[in-house]
Design a protein around this motif. Structure first.
Motif, PDB file in Angstrom:
ATOM      1  N   ARG A  18     -30.654  58.483 -34.308  1.00 50.80           N
ATOM      2  CA  ARG A  18     -30.720  57.435 -33.381  1.00 50.80           C
ATOM      3  C   ARG A  18     -29.773  56.137 -33.798  1.00 50.80           C
ATOM      4  NH1 ARG A  18     -32.826  59.272 -28.847  1.00 50.80           N
ATOM      5  NH2 ARG A  18     -34.504  60.680 -28.861  1.00 50.80           N
ATOM      6  N   LYS A  19     -29.400  55.893 -34.943  1.00 48.12           N
ATOM      7  CA  LYS A  19     -28.920  54.893 -35.433  1.00 48.12           C
ATOM      8  C   LYS A  19     -27.414  54.768 -34.540  1.00 48.12           C
ATOM      9  CE  LYS A  19     -30.388  54.638 -40.066  1.00 48.12           C
ATOM     10  NZ  LYS A  19     -29.924  54.728 -41.517  1.00 48.12           N
ATOM     11  N   CYS A  20     -26.565  55.761 -34.325  1.00 43.30           N
ATOM     12  CA  CYS A  20     -25.628  55.574 -33.726  1.00 43.30           C
ATOM     13  C   CYS A  20     -25.991  55.026 -32.055  1.00 43.30           C
ATOM     14  CB  CYS A  20     -24.775  56.577 -33.615  1.00 43.30           C
ATOM     15  SG  CYS A  20     -25.650  58.086 -33.071  1.00 43.30           S
ATOM     16  N   GLU A  21     -26.758  55.725 -31.385  1.00 42.35           N
ATOM     17  CA  GLU A  21     -27.134  55.549 -30.321  1.00 42.35           C
ATOM     18  C   GLU A  21     -27.788  54.110 -30.179  1.00 42.35           C
ATOM     19  OE1 GLU A  21     -29.930  57.747 -27.083  1.00 42.35           O
ATOM     20  OE2 GLU A  21     -30.904  57.264 -28.927  1.00 42.35           O
ATOM     21  N   ASN A  22     -28.676  53.680 -30.900  1.00 40.03           N
ATOM     22  CA  ASN A  22     -29.111  52.363 -30.875  1.00 40.03           C
ATOM     23  C   ASN A  22     -27.884  51.040 -31.179  1.00 40.03           C
ATOM     24  OD1 ASN A  22     -31.604  53.114 -30.535  1.00 40.03           O
ATOM     25  ND2 ASN A  22     -32.115  53.150 -32.572  1.00 40.03           N
ATOM     26  N   THR A  23     -26.999  51.681 -31.682  1.00 45.64           N
ATOM     27  CA  THR A  23     -25.803  50.637 -32.143  1.00 45.64           C
ATOM     28  C   THR A  23     -24.602  50.638 -31.012  1.00 45.64           C
ATOM     29  OG1 THR A  23     -26.001  51.017 -34.523  1.00 45.64           O
ATOM     30  CG2 THR A  23     -24.217  50.224 -33.719  1.00 45.64           C
ATOM     31  N   CYS A  24     -24.559  51.494 -30.240  1.00 40.99           N
ATOM     32  CA  CYS A  24     -23.515  51.775 -29.114  1.00 40.99           C
ATOM     33  C   CYS A  24     -23.740  50.602 -28.054  1.00 40.99           C
ATOM     34  CB  CYS A  24     -23.426  53.335 -28.593  1.00 40.99           C
ATOM     35  SG  CYS A  24     -22.078  53.360 -27.514  1.00 40.99           S
ATOM     36  N   ILE A  25     -22.845  49.762 -28.062  1.00 42.03           N
ATOM     37  CA  ILE A  25     -23.138  48.615 -26.770  1.00 42.03           C
ATOM     38  C   ILE A  25     -22.818  49.263 -25.525  1.00 42.03           C
ATOM     39  CG2 ILE A  25     -22.902  46.648 -28.555  1.00 42.03           C
ATOM     40  CD1 ILE A  25     -19.972  46.372 -27.390  1.00 42.03           C
ATOM     41  N   MET A  26     -21.968  50.185 -25.503  1.00 41.43           N
ATOM     42  CA  MET A  26     -21.449  50.707 -24.424  1.00 41.43           C
ATOM     43  C   MET A  26     -22.587  52.121 -23.848  1.00 41.43           C
ATOM     44  SD  MET A  26     -18.753  49.184 -23.983  1.00 41.43           S
ATOM     45  CE  MET A  26     -17.717  50.078 -22.568  1.00 41.43           C
ATOM     46  N   GLU A  27     -23.458  52.229 -24.581  1.00 44.80           N
ATOM     47  CA  GLU A  27     -24.430  53.213 -24.221  1.00 44.80           C
ATOM     48  C   GLU A  27     -23.826  54.523 -23.853  1.00 44.80           C
ATOM     49  OE1 GLU A  27     -26.880  51.633 -20.874  1.00 44.80           O
ATOM     50  OE2 GLU A  27     -27.784  50.216 -22.153  1.00 44.80           O
ATOM     51  N   ALA A  28     -22.815  54.982 -24.795  1.00 42.52           N
ATOM     52  CA  ALA A  28     -22.014  56.193 -24.541  1.00 42.52           C
ATOM     53  C   ALA A  28     -22.566  57.220 -25.434  1.00 42.52           C
ATOM     54  CB  ALA A  28     -20.718  55.740 -25.118  1.00 42.52           C
ATOM     55  N   ILE A  29     -23.630  57.103 -26.154  1.00 42.58           N
ATOM     56  CA  ILE A  29     -24.080  58.152 -27.395  1.00 42.58           C
ATOM     57  C   ILE A  29     -25.648  58.313 -26.817  1.00 42.58           C
ATOM     58  CG2 ILE A  29     -25.055  58.760 -29.456  1.00 42.58           C
ATOM     59  CD1 ILE A  29     -22.647  56.883 -30.452  1.00 42.58           C
ATOM     60  N   THR A  30     -25.951  59.577 -26.571  1.00 42.68           N
ATOM     61  CA  THR A  30     -27.247  59.990 -26.115  1.00 42.68           C
ATOM     62  C   THR A  30     -27.670  61.210 -27.423  1.00 42.68           C
ATOM     63  OG1 THR A  30     -26.737  59.772 -23.784  1.00 42.68           O
ATOM     64  CG2 THR A  30     -28.618  61.287 -24.370  1.00 42.68           C
ATOM     65  N   ILE A  31     -28.951  60.950 -27.825  1.00 45.98           N
ATOM     66  CA  ILE A  31     -29.532  62.153 -28.685  1.00 45.98           C
ATOM     67  C   ILE A  31     -30.187  62.913 -27.862  1.00 45.98           C
ATOM     68  CG2 ILE A  31     -31.018  62.415 -30.821  1.00 45.98           C
ATOM     69  CD1 ILE A  31     -28.334  60.784 -31.131  1.00 45.98           C
ATOM     70  N   GLU A  34     -32.462  66.112 -31.078  1.00 42.08           N
ATOM     71  CA  GLU A  34     -31.843  65.951 -32.530  1.00 42.08           C
ATOM     72  C   GLU A  34     -30.485  65.964 -32.695  1.00 42.08           C
ATOM     73  OE1 GLU A  34     -34.591  66.822 -35.681  1.00 42.08           O
ATOM     74  OE2 GLU A  34     -36.329  66.836 -34.240  1.00 42.08           O
ATOM     75  N   VAL A  35     -29.610  65.916 -31.591  1.00 45.11           N
ATOM     76  CA  VAL A  35     -28.024  65.940 -32.005  1.00 45.11           C
ATOM     77  C   VAL A  35     -27.484  64.985 -30.944  1.00 45.11           C
ATOM     78  CG1 VAL A  35     -26.195  67.255 -31.711  1.00 45.11           C
ATOM     79  CG2 VAL A  35     -27.966  68.448 -32.684  1.00 45.11           C
ATOM     80  N   GLY A  36     -26.421  64.145 -31.613  1.00 44.54           N
ATOM     81  CA  GLY A  36     -25.999  63.223 -30.683  1.00 44.54           C
ATOM     82  C   GLY A  36     -24.683  63.616 -29.913  1.00 44.54           C
ATOM     83  N   TYR A  37     -24.814  63.022 -28.813  1.00 46.61           N
ATOM     84  CA  TYR A  37     -23.531  63.407 -27.857  1.00 46.61           C
ATOM     85  C   TYR A  37     -22.944  62.255 -27.451  1.00 46.61           C
ATOM     86  CZ  TYR A  37     -25.609  68.096 -28.012  1.00 46.61           C
ATOM     87  OH  TYR A  37     -26.108  69.340 -28.363  1.00 46.61           O
ATOM     88  N   ILE A  38     -21.573  62.110 -27.231  1.00 44.22           N
ATOM     89  CA  ILE A  38     -20.738  61.007 -26.767  1.00 44.22           C
ATOM     90  C   ILE A  38     -20.079  61.269 -25.713  1.00 44.22           C
ATOM     91  CG2 ILE A  38     -18.749  59.170 -27.647  1.00 44.22           C
ATOM     92  CD1 ILE A  38     -19.277  60.097 -30.359  1.00 44.22           C
ATOM     93  N   ASP A  39     -20.428  60.336 -24.693  1.00 44.73           N
ATOM     94  CA  ASP A  39     -19.867  60.284 -23.352  1.00 44.73           C
ATOM     95  C   ASP A  39     -18.451  59.620 -23.420  1.00 44.73           C
ATOM     96  OD1 ASP A  39     -18.849  59.770 -20.813  1.00 44.73           O
ATOM     97  OD2 ASP A  39     -20.924  59.574 -20.109  1.00 44.73           O
ATOM     98  N   ILE A  40     -17.349  60.462 -23.348  1.00 43.25           N
ATOM     99  CA  ILE A  40     -15.969  59.887 -23.631  1.00 43.25           C
ATOM    100  C   ILE A  40     -15.629  58.835 -22.670  1.00 43.25           C
ATOM    101  CG2 ILE A  40     -15.438  61.578 -25.391  1.00 43.25           C
ATOM    102  CD1 ILE A  40     -13.739  62.499 -23.151  1.00 43.25           C
ATOM    103  N   SER A  41     -16.323  59.093 -21.364  1.00 45.06           N
ATOM    104  CA  SER A  41     -15.963  58.145 -20.296  1.00 45.06           C
ATOM    105  C   SER A  41     -16.397  56.683 -20.513  1.00 45.06           C
ATOM    106  CB  SER A  41     -16.279  58.820 -18.997  1.00 45.06           C
ATOM    107  OG  SER A  41     -17.749  58.820 -18.825  1.00 45.06           O
ATOM    108  N   LEU A  42     -17.381  56.502 -21.090  1.00 41.92           N
ATOM    109  CA  LEU A  42     -18.044  55.422 -21.521  1.00 41.92           C
ATOM    110  C   LEU A  42     -17.793  54.646 -22.835  1.00 41.92           C
ATOM    111  CD1 LEU A  42     -21.697  56.435 -20.439  1.00 41.92           C
ATOM    112  CD2 LEU A  42     -20.029  54.752 -19.169  1.00 41.92           C
TER     113      LEU A  42
END
Length: 59
Positions: A18-31, A34-42
């Protein structure tokens, strides 16, 4: 025309910390499961998630 490359998370390297999820100011990453996913629209491709990923799972 803008050629925007999108960031991707390598599911085999991601440990769901969750380091990436917590760092993303656009809230584009969701875990999920236990796997991260990036919403490319955000995602604005700032790269902050890359800098905090200790498993080098984001490209």
């Amino acid at each position: 025309m803008e050629n925007k490359k999108s960031l991707q998370i390598d599911a085999e390297r991601c440990v769901g910390c969750r380091k990436c999820e917590n760092t993303c100011i656009m809230e584009a990453i969701t875990i999920i499961d236990e796997v991260g996913y990036i919403d490319i629209s955000l995602c604005n491709n700032c790269g902050m998630c890359i800098s905090v990923c200790h498993k080098h799972a984001i490209r």
